[in-house]
Write a protein that holds these residues in place. Structure first.
Motif, PDB file in Angstrom:
ATOM      1  N   PRO A  39      41.289  44.264  16.089  1.00 19.77           N
ATOM      2  CA  PRO A  39      41.021  44.442  17.522  1.00 19.77           C
ATOM      3  C   PRO A  39      39.542  44.213  17.842  1.00 19.77           C
ATOM      4  CG  PRO A  39      42.338  46.259  16.665  1.00 19.77           C
ATOM      5  CD  PRO A  39      41.898  45.457  15.486  1.00 19.77           C
ATOM      6  N   ILE A  40      39.281  43.579  18.980  1.00 20.19           N
ATOM      7  CA  ILE A  40      37.898  43.367  19.412  1.00 20.19           C
ATOM      8  C   ILE A  40      37.686  44.035  20.760  1.00 20.19           C
ATOM      9  CG2 ILE A  40      37.653  41.221  18.117  1.00 20.19           C
ATOM     10  CD1 ILE A  40      37.882  39.691  20.737  1.00 20.19           C
ATOM     11  N   GLU A  87      46.524  41.409  22.987  1.00 26.45           N
ATOM     12  CA  GLU A  87      47.808  41.226  22.321  1.00 26.45           C
ATOM     13  C   GLU A  87      47.768  39.925  21.529  1.00 26.45           C
ATOM     14  OE1 GLU A  87      50.619  41.125  25.502  1.00 26.45           O
ATOM     15  OE2 GLU A  87      50.347  43.227  26.001  1.00 26.45           O
ATOM     16  N   ASN A  88      48.686  39.776  20.594  1.00 27.13           N
ATOM     17  CA  ASN A  88      48.779  38.541  19.823  1.00 27.13           C
ATOM     18  C   ASN A  88      49.051  37.365  20.755  1.00 27.13           C
ATOM     19  OD1 ASN A  88      48.360  39.946  17.480  1.00 27.13           O
ATOM     20  ND2 ASN A  88      50.489  39.884  16.805  1.00 27.13           N
ATOM     21  N   GLY A  89      48.435  36.240  20.468  1.00 24.34           N
ATOM     22  CA  GLY A  89      48.666  35.043  21.258  1.00 24.34           C
ATOM     23  C   GLY A  89      47.443  34.144  21.291  1.00 24.34           C
ATOM     24  N   GLN A 114      45.833  37.435  16.207  1.00 26.91           N
ATOM     25  CA  GLN A 114      46.984  37.615  15.335  1.00 26.91           C
ATOM     26  C   GLN A 114      46.771  38.935  14.586  1.00 26.91           C
ATOM     27  OE1 GLN A 114      47.860  34.172  13.000  1.00 26.91           O
ATOM     28  NE2 GLN A 114      49.203  35.280  11.638  1.00 26.91           N
ATOM     29  N   LEU A 115      46.999  40.034  15.316  1.00 23.07           N
ATOM     30  CA  LEU A 115      46.816  41.355  14.731  1.00 23.07           C
ATOM     31  C   LEU A 115      47.956  41.650  13.781  1.00 23.07           C
ATOM     32  CD1 LEU A 115      45.775  43.328  17.934  1.00 23.07           C
ATOM     33  CD2 LEU A 115      44.294  42.282  16.221  1.00 23.07           C
ATOM     34  N   LYS A 116      47.641  42.377  12.723  1.00 22.86           N
ATOM     35  CA  LYS A 116      48.669  42.746  11.749  1.00 22.86           C
ATOM     36  C   LYS A 116      49.588  43.775  12.383  1.00 22.86           C
ATOM     37  CE  LYS A 116      45.589  41.722   8.020  1.00 22.86           C
ATOM     38  NZ  LYS A 116      44.687  42.236   7.019  1.00 22.86           N
ATOM     39  N   GLN A 117      50.880  43.524  12.270  1.00 27.17           N
ATOM     40  CA  GLN A 117      51.883  44.410  12.856  1.00 27.17           C
ATOM     41  C   GLN A 117      52.317  45.448  11.829  1.00 27.17           C
ATOM     42  OE1 GLN A 117      52.877  44.105  16.075  1.00 27.17           O
ATOM     43  NE2 GLN A 117      51.483  42.383  16.323  1.00 27.17           N
TER      44      GLN A 117
END
Length: 180
Positions: A39-40, A87-89, A114-117
């Motif tokens: 996250p940023i 969010e991812n995208g 592409q955050l780790k889920q």
């Protein structure tokens, strides 16, 4: 006459350097084509020169604007806060700054989140998605390499034209000088 010609020649040599005096983006976070996995909270763009206080940053996800807050200029940096985790995208930063010489400069920076889920029952789906993303990565890297070349080439032709015009004026000045 000699003094006027000398001034004109001097101005011609100065003009190409003034034409390329616009500030350039030195670095950014996120960078062009970067895949963000954590996250940023902030976008930071750093430029070669100090900036006027007129900078803007807009963030888009799939063509839809995403909120950024507290956009500020600090010397040669343009900074914006992100109120929420992204969010991812695929995202695109559109920026505009005004360098100290008064020239506006704009640009775009595409990047991907592409955050780790958290592991769930659909692990198979995420592995398939991860493989698809890895397969697309080389295309992003090629795009990253092509962008700076486009940026450089749009200034090359006007600079060559100015240089040729300057040479023509100098040759004309020498011809006039020798006629007297």
């Amino acid at each position: 006459m000699k003094k006027g010609l000398s001034i004109i020649i001097l101005l011609l040599f100065l003009f190409p350097s003034m034409a390329s005096a616009h500030t350039k983006l030195v670095s950014s976070y996120p960078s062009n084509g970067q895949i963000i996995t954590e996250p940023i909270k902030q976008i930071t763009l750093e430029f070669e020169e100090a900036l006027e206080q007129l900078g803007t940053i807009k963030l888009y996800k799939a063509g839809t604007a995403t909120a950024v807050t507290n956009v500020q200029v600090k010397e040669n940096k343009l900074i914006a806060d992100l109120p929420n985790d992204l969010e991812n995208g695929d995202y695109k930063i559109e920026w505009k700054v005004v360098s100290e010489d008064g020239h506006p400069v704009t640009g775009q920076i595409p990047f991907k989140v592409q955050l780790k889920q958290v592991e769930t029952k659909t692990t198979t789906e995420s592995k398939t998605t991860d493989k698809a993303v890895k397969d697309q990565t080389p295309a992003k890297e090629k795009q990253k390499e092509a962008t700076p070349k486009k940026e450089r080439s749009k200034y090359l032709i006007p600079l060559i034209a100015i240089g040729l015009f300057g040479i023509a004026l100098m040759v004309g000045g020498v011809v006039l000088w020798n006629r007297k």
